[in-house]
Design a protein around this motif. Sequence first.
Motif, PDB file in Angstrom:
ATOM      1  N   LEU A  21       0.454  -0.881  -0.137  1.00  0.00           N
ATOM      2  CA  LEU A  21      -0.113   0.039  -0.318  1.00  0.00           C
ATOM      3  C   LEU A  21       1.097   0.895  -0.469  1.00  0.00           C
ATOM      4  N   TYR A  22       1.709   1.020   0.766  1.00  0.00           N
ATOM      5  CA  TYR A  22       2.883   2.542   0.996  1.00  0.00           C
ATOM      6  C   TYR A  22       2.944   2.846  -0.951  1.00  0.00           C
ATOM      7  N   ARG A  23       3.949   1.457  -1.088  1.00  0.00           N
ATOM      8  CA  ARG A  23       4.594   1.850  -2.241  1.00  0.00           C
ATOM      9  C   ARG A  23       3.143   1.980  -3.558  1.00  0.00           C
ATOM     10  N   PHE A  24       2.291   1.886  -3.767  1.00  0.00           N
ATOM     11  CA  PHE A  24       1.425   2.438  -4.065  1.00  0.00           C
ATOM     12  C   PHE A  24       0.841   3.736  -3.502  1.00  0.00           C
ATOM     13  N   ALA A  25       1.215   4.200  -2.562  1.00  0.00           N
ATOM     14  CA  ALA A  25       0.811   5.677  -2.124  1.00  0.00           C
ATOM     15  C   ALA A  25       2.024   6.513  -2.511  1.00  0.00           C
ATOM     16  N   TYR A  26       3.440   5.812  -2.659  1.00  0.00           N
ATOM     17  CA  TYR A  26       4.287   6.363  -3.329  1.00  0.00           C
ATOM     18  C   TYR A  26       4.445   7.021  -4.321  1.00  0.00           C
ATOM     19  N   LEU A  27       4.084   5.829  -5.520  1.00  0.00           N
ATOM     20  CA  LEU A  27       3.722   5.775  -6.370  1.00  0.00           C
ATOM     21  C   LEU A  27       3.366   7.133  -7.600  1.00  0.00           C
ATOM     22  N   LEU A  28       1.798   7.607  -5.886  1.00  0.00           N
ATOM     23  CA  LEU A  28       0.848   8.503  -6.884  1.00  0.00           C
ATOM     24  C   LEU A  28       1.297   9.839  -6.216  1.00  0.00           C
ATOM     25  N   VAL A  29       2.495  10.049  -5.265  1.00  0.00           N
ATOM     26  CA  VAL A  29       2.716  11.344  -4.560  1.00  0.00           C
ATOM     27  C   VAL A  29       3.835  11.402  -4.839  1.00  0.00           C
ATOM     28  N   GLY A  30       4.568  10.706  -4.956  1.00  0.00           N
ATOM     29  CA  GLY A  30       5.500  11.070  -5.136  1.00  0.00           C
ATOM     30  C   GLY A  30       6.392  11.729  -3.313  1.00  0.00           C
ATOM     31  N   GLU A  31       6.041  11.501  -3.236  1.00  0.00           N
ATOM     32  CA  GLU A  31       6.746  12.115  -1.394  1.00  0.00           C
ATOM     33  C   GLU A  31       6.561  10.937  -0.244  1.00  0.00           C
ATOM     34  N   ARG A  32       8.017  10.915   0.530  1.00  0.00           N
ATOM     35  CA  ARG A  32       7.522   9.467   1.413  1.00  0.00           C
ATOM     36  C   ARG A  32       6.702  10.102   2.588  1.00  0.00           C
ATOM     37  N   ARG A  49     -14.578   0.980   8.083  1.00  0.00           N
ATOM     38  CA  ARG A  49     -15.766  -0.234   6.882  1.00  0.00           C
ATOM     39  C   ARG A  49     -15.798  -1.380   7.349  1.00  0.00           C
ATOM     40  N   TRP A  50     -14.675  -1.622   8.416  1.00  0.00           N
ATOM     41  CA  TRP A  50     -13.778  -2.924   8.067  1.00  0.00           C
ATOM     42  C   TRP A  50     -14.965  -4.049   8.685  1.00  0.00           C
ATOM     43  N   ALA A  51     -15.754  -4.056   9.501  1.00  0.00           N
ATOM     44  CA  ALA A  51     -16.843  -5.181   9.340  1.00  0.00           C
ATOM     45  C   ALA A  51     -17.846  -5.804   8.080  1.00  0.00           C
ATOM     46  N   ARG A  52     -18.112  -4.505   7.426  1.00  0.00           N
ATOM     47  CA  ARG A  52     -18.651  -4.946   5.835  1.00  0.00           C
ATOM     48  C   ARG A  52     -17.998  -4.878   4.895  1.00  0.00           C
ATOM     49  N   LEU A  53     -16.388  -4.923   4.881  1.00  0.00           N
ATOM     50  CA  LEU A  53     -15.537  -5.722   4.462  1.00  0.00           C
ATOM     51  C   LEU A  53     -15.678  -6.786   3.781  1.00  0.00           C
ATOM     52  N   ARG A  54     -15.595  -7.861   4.434  1.00  0.00           N
ATOM     53  CA  ARG A  54     -16.011  -9.261   5.456  1.00  0.00           C
ATOM     54  C   ARG A  54     -14.626  -9.989   4.964  1.00  0.00           C
ATOM     55  N   ASP A  55     -13.686  -9.361   3.583  1.00  0.00           N
ATOM     56  CA  ASP A  55     -12.389 -10.654   3.632  1.00  0.00           C
ATOM     57  C   ASP A  55     -11.297  -9.562   2.432  1.00  0.00           C
ATOM     58  N   ALA A  56     -10.041  -9.730   3.136  1.00  0.00           N
ATOM     59  CA  ALA A  56      -9.119  -9.145   3.000  1.00  0.00           C
ATOM     60  C   ALA A  56      -9.189  -8.857   1.282  1.00  0.00           C
ATOM     61  N   GLY A  57      -9.528  -9.297   0.085  1.00  0.00           N
ATOM     62  CA  GLY A  57      -8.822  -8.547  -0.614  1.00  0.00           C
ATOM     63  C   GLY A  57     -10.238  -7.654  -1.106  1.00  0.00           C
ATOM     64  N   ASN A  58     -11.624  -7.547  -0.693  1.00  0.00           N
ATOM     65  CA  ASN A  58     -12.134  -6.741  -0.471  1.00  0.00           C
ATOM     66  C   ASN A  58     -11.223  -5.258   0.346  1.00  0.00           C
ATOM     67  N   ALA A  59     -10.947  -5.972   1.124  1.00  0.00           N
ATOM     68  CA  ALA A  59     -10.480  -4.878   2.184  1.00  0.00           C
ATOM     69  C   ALA A  59      -8.871  -4.088   0.747  1.00  0.00           C
ATOM     70  N   GLU A  60      -8.357  -5.061   0.753  1.00  0.00           N
ATOM     71  CA  GLU A  60      -7.264  -4.262  -0.328  1.00  0.00           C
ATOM     72  C   GLU A  60      -7.555  -3.708  -1.262  1.00  0.00           C
ATOM     73  N   ALA A  61      -8.504  -4.158  -2.331  1.00  0.00           N
ATOM     74  CA  ALA A  61      -9.886  -2.736  -3.346  1.00  0.00           C
ATOM     75  C   ALA A  61      -9.610  -2.066  -2.469  1.00  0.00           C
ATOM     76  N   TYR A  62     -10.561  -2.042  -1.701  1.00  0.00           N
ATOM     77  CA  TYR A  62     -11.124  -0.449  -0.798  1.00  0.00           C
ATOM     78  C   TYR A  62      -9.853   0.189  -0.233  1.00  0.00           C
ATOM     79  N   THR A  63      -9.398  -0.276   0.043  1.00  0.00           N
ATOM     80  CA  THR A  63      -7.875   0.344   0.823  1.00  0.00           C
ATOM     81  C   THR A  63      -6.864   1.249  -0.766  1.00  0.00           C
ATOM     82  N   ARG A  64      -6.881   0.723  -1.711  1.00  0.00           N
ATOM     83  CA  ARG A  64      -6.901   0.920  -2.489  1.00  0.00           C
ATOM     84  C   ARG A  64      -7.245   2.280  -3.224  1.00  0.00           C
ATOM     85  N   LYS A  65      -8.761   2.062  -3.484  1.00  0.00           N
ATOM     86  CA  LYS A  65      -9.996   3.074  -3.761  1.00  0.00           C
ATOM     87  C   LYS A  65      -9.736   4.192  -2.827  1.00  0.00           C
TER      88      LYS A  65
END
Length: 174
Positions: A21-32, A49-65
Amino acid sequence: MGEREGSAEFAAFAAGRHGALYRFAYLLVGERGLAEDLVQEALIKTYVRWARLRDAGNAEAYTRKAITTTAIGWWRRKAWRAEQPRDDVPDRPVEGDDATARVWLWHELLRLPPRQRAALALRYYEDLTEVQTAEVLGCSVGTVKSQVSAALTKLRAQLGGDAVLIMEKAGMTE
């Protein structure tokens, strides 16, 4: 799921995926520092939103979004429109110096509009499919295609004659 179990699952998710997640964020903003802030803000939104996400795959997609939409919101603010200093980057990469070429290309990517940069980061750095990229960005596959195409066209214009060679080395070809 109890609150204690949910908190433990979230903590495991956050610890396990923080680097990506940090690498992705760094790619977007370019500053540590800003990337760290962006990840923390996105993780807070995910925890809520954790209780509604139900699994780590949904959580990762939600967090990236959340990372993407938060970064776009930051870029819309006036402070993000200021020009970024580039004293430490040469005008052109030195022949045969891949590290310098990557840094130089990275700084050229930072000049792209936020949605185009996000689309390129997701497609070429995170290696997501067009469908996955569309899900993260909350748009259609056609929009992803047009954003990537426009970004690559703009990069070619910015990079001049060396564009194709540099972009191929970076794995950024259509």
